[in-house]
Design a protein around this motif. Structure first.
Motif, PDB file in Angstrom:
ATOM      1  N   LYS A  16      -7.239  -8.350  -9.942  1.00 48.52           N
ATOM      2  CA  LYS A  16      -6.975  -8.828 -11.300  1.00 48.52           C
ATOM      3  C   LYS A  16      -7.833  -8.110 -12.335  1.00 48.52           C
ATOM      4  CE  LYS A  16     -10.060 -12.901 -11.332  1.00 48.52           C
ATOM      5  NZ  LYS A  16     -10.071 -14.385 -11.445  1.00 48.52           N
ATOM      6  N   ASN A  17      -8.917  -7.463 -11.889  1.00 45.14           N
ATOM      7  CA  ASN A  17      -9.763  -6.736 -12.842  1.00 45.14           C
ATOM      8  C   ASN A  17      -9.901  -5.256 -12.498  1.00 45.14           C
ATOM      9  OD1 ASN A  17     -11.369  -7.104 -10.571  1.00 45.14           O
ATOM     10  ND2 ASN A  17     -13.262  -7.354 -11.752  1.00 45.14           N
ATOM     11  N   GLY A  18      -8.927  -4.713 -11.772  1.00 45.49           N
ATOM     12  CA  GLY A  18      -9.006  -3.282 -11.519  1.00 45.49           C
ATOM     13  C   GLY A  18      -8.298  -2.833 -10.263  1.00 45.49           C
ATOM     14  N   LEU A  34       0.849  -1.187   0.000  1.00 40.96           N
ATOM     15  CA  LEU A  34       0.000   0.000   0.000  1.00 40.96           C
ATOM     16  C   LEU A  34       0.883   1.233   0.000  1.00 40.96           C
ATOM     17  CD1 LEU A  34      -2.672  -0.932   2.684  1.00 40.96           C
ATOM     18  CD2 LEU A  34      -2.635  -1.451   0.252  1.00 40.96           C
ATOM     19  N   LEU A  35       0.575   2.187  -0.870  1.00 43.63           N
ATOM     20  CA  LEU A  35       1.325   3.429  -0.850  1.00 43.63           C
ATOM     21  C   LEU A  35       1.025   4.189   0.429  1.00 43.63           C
ATOM     22  CD1 LEU A  35       0.899   4.644  -4.507  1.00 43.63           C
ATOM     23  CD2 LEU A  35       2.877   3.557  -3.486  1.00 43.63           C
ATOM     24  N   LYS A  36       2.006   4.940   0.892  1.00 38.82           N
ATOM     25  CA  LYS A  36       1.834   5.707   2.120  1.00 38.82           C
ATOM     26  C   LYS A  36       0.716   6.723   1.946  1.00 38.82           C
ATOM     27  CE  LYS A  36       4.378   8.447   5.476  1.00 38.82           C
ATOM     28  NZ  LYS A  36       5.645   9.114   5.783  1.00 38.82           N
ATOM     29  N   ASN A  37      -0.045   6.944   3.008  1.00 35.57           N
ATOM     30  CA  ASN A  37      -1.179   7.855   2.943  1.00 35.57           C
ATOM     31  C   ASN A  37      -1.205   8.714   4.189  1.00 35.57           C
ATOM     32  OD1 ASN A  37      -4.193   8.631   3.196  1.00 35.57           O
ATOM     33  ND2 ASN A  37      -4.005   7.803   1.145  1.00 35.57           N
ATOM     34  N   GLU A  38      -1.890   9.844   4.092  1.00 33.12           N
ATOM     35  CA  GLU A  38      -2.017  10.729   5.248  1.00 33.12           C
ATOM     36  C   GLU A  38      -2.672  10.025   6.432  1.00 33.12           C
ATOM     37  OE1 GLU A  38      -1.407  14.583   5.724  1.00 33.12           O
ATOM     38  OE2 GLU A  38       0.113  13.375   4.756  1.00 33.12           O
ATOM     39  N   ASP A  39      -3.601   9.128   6.157  1.00 37.66           N
ATOM     40  CA  ASP A  39      -4.303   8.411   7.224  1.00 37.66           C
ATOM     41  C   ASP A  39      -3.536   7.137   7.554  1.00 37.66           C
ATOM     42  OD1 ASP A  39      -5.961   7.133   8.922  1.00 37.66           O
ATOM     43  OD2 ASP A  39      -7.740   7.192   7.646  1.00 37.66           O
ATOM     44  N   SER A  40      -2.803   7.161   8.643  1.00 38.10           N
ATOM     45  CA  SER A  40      -1.957   6.022   8.987  1.00 38.10           C
ATOM     46  C   SER A  40      -2.746   4.857   9.549  1.00 38.10           C
ATOM     47  CB  SER A  40      -0.901   6.454  10.010  1.00 38.10           C
ATOM     48  OG  SER A  40      -1.535   6.922  11.182  1.00 38.10           O
ATOM     49  N   THR A  41      -4.058   5.059   9.784  1.00 39.30           N
ATOM     50  CA  THR A  41      -4.866   3.973  10.333  1.00 39.30           C
ATOM     51  C   THR A  41      -5.478   3.113   9.241  1.00 39.30           C
ATOM     52  OG1 THR A  41      -6.875   5.309  10.380  1.00 39.30           O
ATOM     53  CG2 THR A  41      -5.466   5.375  12.332  1.00 39.30           C
ATOM     54  N   GLY A  42      -5.171   3.401   7.974  1.00 41.34           N
ATOM     55  CA  GLY A  42      -5.713   2.604   6.880  1.00 41.34           C
ATOM     56  C   GLY A  42      -5.376   1.138   7.067  1.00 41.34           C
ATOM     57  N   ALA A  43      -6.358   0.276   6.842  1.00 42.47           N
ATOM     58  CA  ALA A  43      -6.177  -1.149   7.118  1.00 42.47           C
ATOM     59  C   ALA A  43      -5.513  -1.856   5.949  1.00 42.47           C
ATOM     60  CB  ALA A  43      -7.527  -1.782   7.407  1.00 42.47           C
ATOM     61  N   ASP A  44      -4.728  -2.885   6.248  1.00 47.26           N
ATOM     62  CA  ASP A  44      -4.135  -3.738   5.230  1.00 47.26           C
ATOM     63  C   ASP A  44      -5.255  -4.492   4.521  1.00 47.26           C
ATOM     64  OD1 ASP A  44      -2.800  -5.647   3.760  1.00 47.26           O
ATOM     65  OD2 ASP A  44      -1.267  -5.981   5.297  1.00 47.26           O
ATOM     66  N   ALA A  45      -5.267  -4.431   3.205  1.00 47.43           N
ATOM     67  CA  ALA A  45      -6.355  -5.055   2.455  1.00 47.43           C
ATOM     68  C   ALA A  45      -6.229  -6.566   2.391  1.00 47.43           C
ATOM     69  CB  ALA A  45      -6.404  -4.491   1.047  1.00 47.43           C
ATOM     70  N   GLY A  46      -5.106  -7.108   2.764  1.00 48.21           N
ATOM     71  CA  GLY A  46      -4.969  -8.559   2.762  1.00 48.21           C
ATOM     72  C   GLY A  46      -4.026  -9.045   1.681  1.00 48.21           C
ATOM     73  N   ALA A  47      -3.833 -10.344   1.632  1.00 46.85           N
ATOM     74  CA  ALA A  47      -2.857 -10.937   0.720  1.00 46.85           C
ATOM     75  C   ALA A  47      -3.501 -11.361  -0.590  1.00 46.85           C
ATOM     76  CB  ALA A  47      -2.221 -12.146   1.390  1.00 46.85           C
ATOM     77  N   ASN A  48      -2.642 -11.497  -1.630  1.00 44.84           N
ATOM     78  CA  ASN A  48      -3.030 -12.116  -2.898  1.00 44.84           C
ATOM     79  C   ASN A  48      -4.190 -11.410  -3.593  1.00 44.84           C
ATOM     80  OD1 ASN A  48      -1.115 -14.197  -2.410  1.00 44.84           O
ATOM     81  ND2 ASN A  48      -2.613 -15.181  -1.051  1.00 44.84           N
ATOM     82  N   LEU A  49      -4.252 -10.072  -3.511  1.00 51.40           N
ATOM     83  CA  LEU A  49      -5.357  -9.364  -4.148  1.00 51.40           C
ATOM     84  C   LEU A  49      -5.326  -9.505  -5.662  1.00 51.40           C
ATOM     85  CD1 LEU A  49      -5.604  -6.051  -2.089  1.00 51.40           C
ATOM     86  CD2 LEU A  49      -6.824  -8.192  -1.770  1.00 51.40           C
ATOM     87  N   LYS A  50      -4.136  -9.592  -6.234  1.00 50.11           N
ATOM     88  CA  LYS A  50      -4.036  -9.660  -7.690  1.00 50.11           C
ATOM     89  C   LYS A  50      -4.616 -10.948  -8.258  1.00 50.11           C
ATOM     90  CE  LYS A  50      -0.150  -6.537  -8.467  1.00 50.11           C
ATOM     91  NZ  LYS A  50       1.195  -6.385  -9.053  1.00 50.11           N
ATOM     92  N   SER A  51      -4.842 -11.917  -7.404  1.00 55.03           N
ATOM     93  CA  SER A  51      -5.443 -13.167  -7.878  1.00 55.03           C
ATOM     94  C   SER A  51      -6.963 -13.144  -7.761  1.00 55.03           C
ATOM     95  CB  SER A  51      -4.890 -14.351  -7.075  1.00 55.03           C
ATOM     96  OG  SER A  51      -5.319 -14.269  -5.718  1.00 55.03           O
ATOM     97  N   LEU A  52      -7.506 -12.060  -7.179  1.00 54.84           N
ATOM     98  CA  LEU A  52      -8.949 -11.954  -6.949  1.00 54.84           C
ATOM     99  C   LEU A  52      -9.558 -10.872  -7.824  1.00 54.84           C
ATOM    100  CD1 LEU A  52      -9.026 -11.949  -3.032  1.00 54.84           C
ATOM    101  CD2 LEU A  52      -9.478 -13.905  -4.520  1.00 54.84           C
ATOM    102  N   SER A  53     -10.807 -11.077  -8.213  1.00 53.27           N
ATOM    103  CA  SER A  53     -11.578  -9.968  -8.770  1.00 53.27           C
ATOM    104  C   SER A  53     -12.121  -9.154  -7.603  1.00 53.27           C
ATOM    105  CB  SER A  53     -12.735 -10.484  -9.624  1.00 53.27           C
ATOM    106  OG  SER A  53     -13.713 -11.100  -8.801  1.00 53.27           O
ATOM    107  N   MET A  54     -12.571  -7.946  -7.900  1.00 56.60           N
ATOM    108  CA  MET A  54     -13.161  -7.133  -6.833  1.00 56.60           C
ATOM    109  C   MET A  54     -14.403  -7.810  -6.271  1.00 56.60           C
ATOM    110  SD  MET A  54     -12.578  -3.138  -7.887  1.00 56.60           S
ATOM    111  CE  MET A  54     -12.532  -3.205  -9.667  1.00 56.60           C
TER     112      MET A  54
END
Length: 503
Positions: free
Chosen positions: A187-189, A29-49
């Motif tokens: 994988k789709n966006g 995840l790119l750094k953001n002003e909001d440091s409380t942003g949650a980790d979206a999890g692993a292997n996102l590129k293998s999933l569709s939204m």
């Protein structure tokens, strides 16, 4: 030798950390002003939204379970499963709660699917946009799958070169949203996560200041009955229908017999200028106060119960009741002799709307002196009380056109255009429509936000494409009734009926 050993340990540490990151396969995840942003999890590129939103997020740190439910209810999961590239703004639970409050529903399950589909569709675009695609301080305006637009803006701070905002633009009247977790690649966006609800809404064009220029007509409604009633034992059952005076005196807790209240009844004959009232004022004539110029008293008019009465039999005990709060209160100089008036526009307008045939008014003041009014019988009615009705200003509006709005059931929405609803006679920003009857087979929305009866919008809003009809899924016809007025308050003579055909 010691130096070489230290360099070897440092190199080994860097290698191990790199290997650990790669083995975990976490999406950076790119750094953001909001440091409380949650980790979206692993292997996102293998999933569709769609795949990701179908996962159970009720117990993880993403706070996306309400958004997942909203996307599902909106029927947009299949869109987010396509192999086409999309960029979507994901709303955290906080943002979804804000969205629900904005559209007037308590839960996702309560919200109509078409309302959700239209609003969430305005958070989705075709193609990928990441913060790294934008130059510093660049803004991109992109059309959404719902047909409106969304703005992506990259800014920076001393500690972060990639701060991303959604809908941060001076042309918009809605609030911008800071992206808390950026550039989540599927994988789709790409998804951008925010804790603030935002939607596309252009600033409204301010109408011109009113300039009625005396362009009104008036009609007088003479009082039909006027007496005073008196409290206290021996008086509260007596009738005080005096042809020479209406005596008023403040009600005293110490001596109930001194209290005197004026009771008036005015007919509500339909005005010759139509059923829309610009203003209504009651006039009464004071001929004596017993007060000096150094004194000011408070004179008040109260709305009476919608109950008829007779001048020769009304008493304190059998008189209609009256409201606890005055319709109007005016300060009156103590030595006043002459006409005094009260603004009763709101009450009179409501009574006309409910087909009332008369209005009862109770008059009181706050000093221990007689305030004396002239009744209708005195001097052949020269000083008789009356209500003066004033019409709204004569309208500037002329009918352009009202033609049916065609909606296809498959698309389930249509933008209201000037081909469907158009008035002329003044600038578009000065033409205001009021929803008198909302649709029953769908929803009328302004920038996606539902409009109920009595909501307003302008001709400019129509020109900008802000007004849309959303089909609810049942029925093949619908109708909306509008009232049109100009900036001076002048109403078009008839309501405008917009028929909607669904096929």
């Amino acid at each position: 030798m010691k130096l070489q050993h230290n360099l070897y340990l440092k190199a080994l540490l860097v290698f191990c950390c790199t290997a650990l990151m790669l083995s975990c396969n976490k999406f950076k995840l790119l750094k953001n002003e909001d440091s409380t942003g949650a980790d979206a999890g692993a292997n996102l590129k293998s999933l569709s939204m769609r795949d990701y939103l179908l996962e159970d997020h009720s117990t993880d740190y993403t706070q996306l379970d309400l958004f997942s439910a909203a996307v599902k209810r909106a029927g947009l999961l299949d869109t987010l499963a396509k192999t086409d590239d999309y960029t979507a703004v994901f709303l955290t639970n906080t943002a979804v709660t804000q969205m629900l409050a904005t559209i007037g529903y308590a839960t996702v399950a309560d919200a109509p699917p078409m309302i959700l589909k239209n609003l969430i569709g305005d958070l989705i675009i075709r193609g990928r946009i990441k913060s790294t695609d934008l130059a510093l301080n660049e803004t991109r305006k992109v059309q959404t799958i719902s047909g409106n637009y969304i703005y992506y803006t990259r800014t920076a701070s001393t500690s972060d070169q990639y701060i991303l905002y959604i809908n941060q633009n001076a042309a918009l009247g809605s609030s911008a949203a800071l992206v808390r977790s950026q550039d989540l690649e599927f994988k789709n966006g790409v998804a951008q996560v925010t804790a603030q609800f935002t939607y596309y809404s252009l600033l409204s064009d301010k109408s011109d200041d009113p300039n009625p220029a005396g362009n009104t007509v008036t009609q007088k409604l003479a009082v039909a009955k006027d007496v005073y009633v008196r409290g206290g034992t021996g008086n509260n059952t007596a009738n005080f229908n005096d042809a020479a005076t209406i005596d008023l005196k403040a009600v005293s807790a110490a001596d109930a017999t001194v209290g005197r209240i004026g009771v008036m009844q005015y007919p509500l004959t339909k005005p010759a200028f139509g059923d829309k009232i610009g203003s209504a004022r009651i006039y009464v004539y004071i001929y004596n106060t017993g007060l000096t110029t150094a004194t000011t008293f408070s004179f008040a008019a109260y709305l009476g119960e919608n109950k008829d009465w007779t001048e020769t039999t009304i008493t304190w005990n059998n008189a209609p009741t009256y409201s606890a709060v005055a319709m109007a209160t005016v300060p009156v100089p103590g030595a006043t002799v002459g006409w005094v008036s009260f603004d009763v526009t709101s009450a009179v307008t409501q009574l006309y709307a409910s087909n009332g045939t008369f209005i009862n008014v109770f008059l009181k003041h706050n000093v221990d002196n007689f305030i004396k009014l002239r009744p209708r019988e005195f001097s052949s009615g020269l000083y008789a009380s009356y209500i003066m009705l004033t019409s709204p200003p004569l309208t500037l509006l002329k009918l352009g056109q009202v033609t049916p709005l065609a909606v296809t059931a498959a698309k389930a929405s249509a933008v209201l255009s000037t081909d469907n609803l158009k008035m002329t006679g003044t600038e578009d920003r000065n033409i205001i429509y009021t929803v008198k009857q909302a649709p029953t087979a769908g929803f009328l929305v302004k920038y996606g936000i539902p409009m109920a009866a009595n909501a307003t919008f302008s001709q400019s809003d129509i020109t900008k494409g802000a007004i849309k009809y959303l089909y609810g899924g049942t029925g093949n016809t619908d109708k909306i009734v509008f009232q049109a007025r100009d900036q001076n308050g002048g109403y078009y003579a008839t309501d405008l009926n917009l028929d909607i055909t669904i096929n």
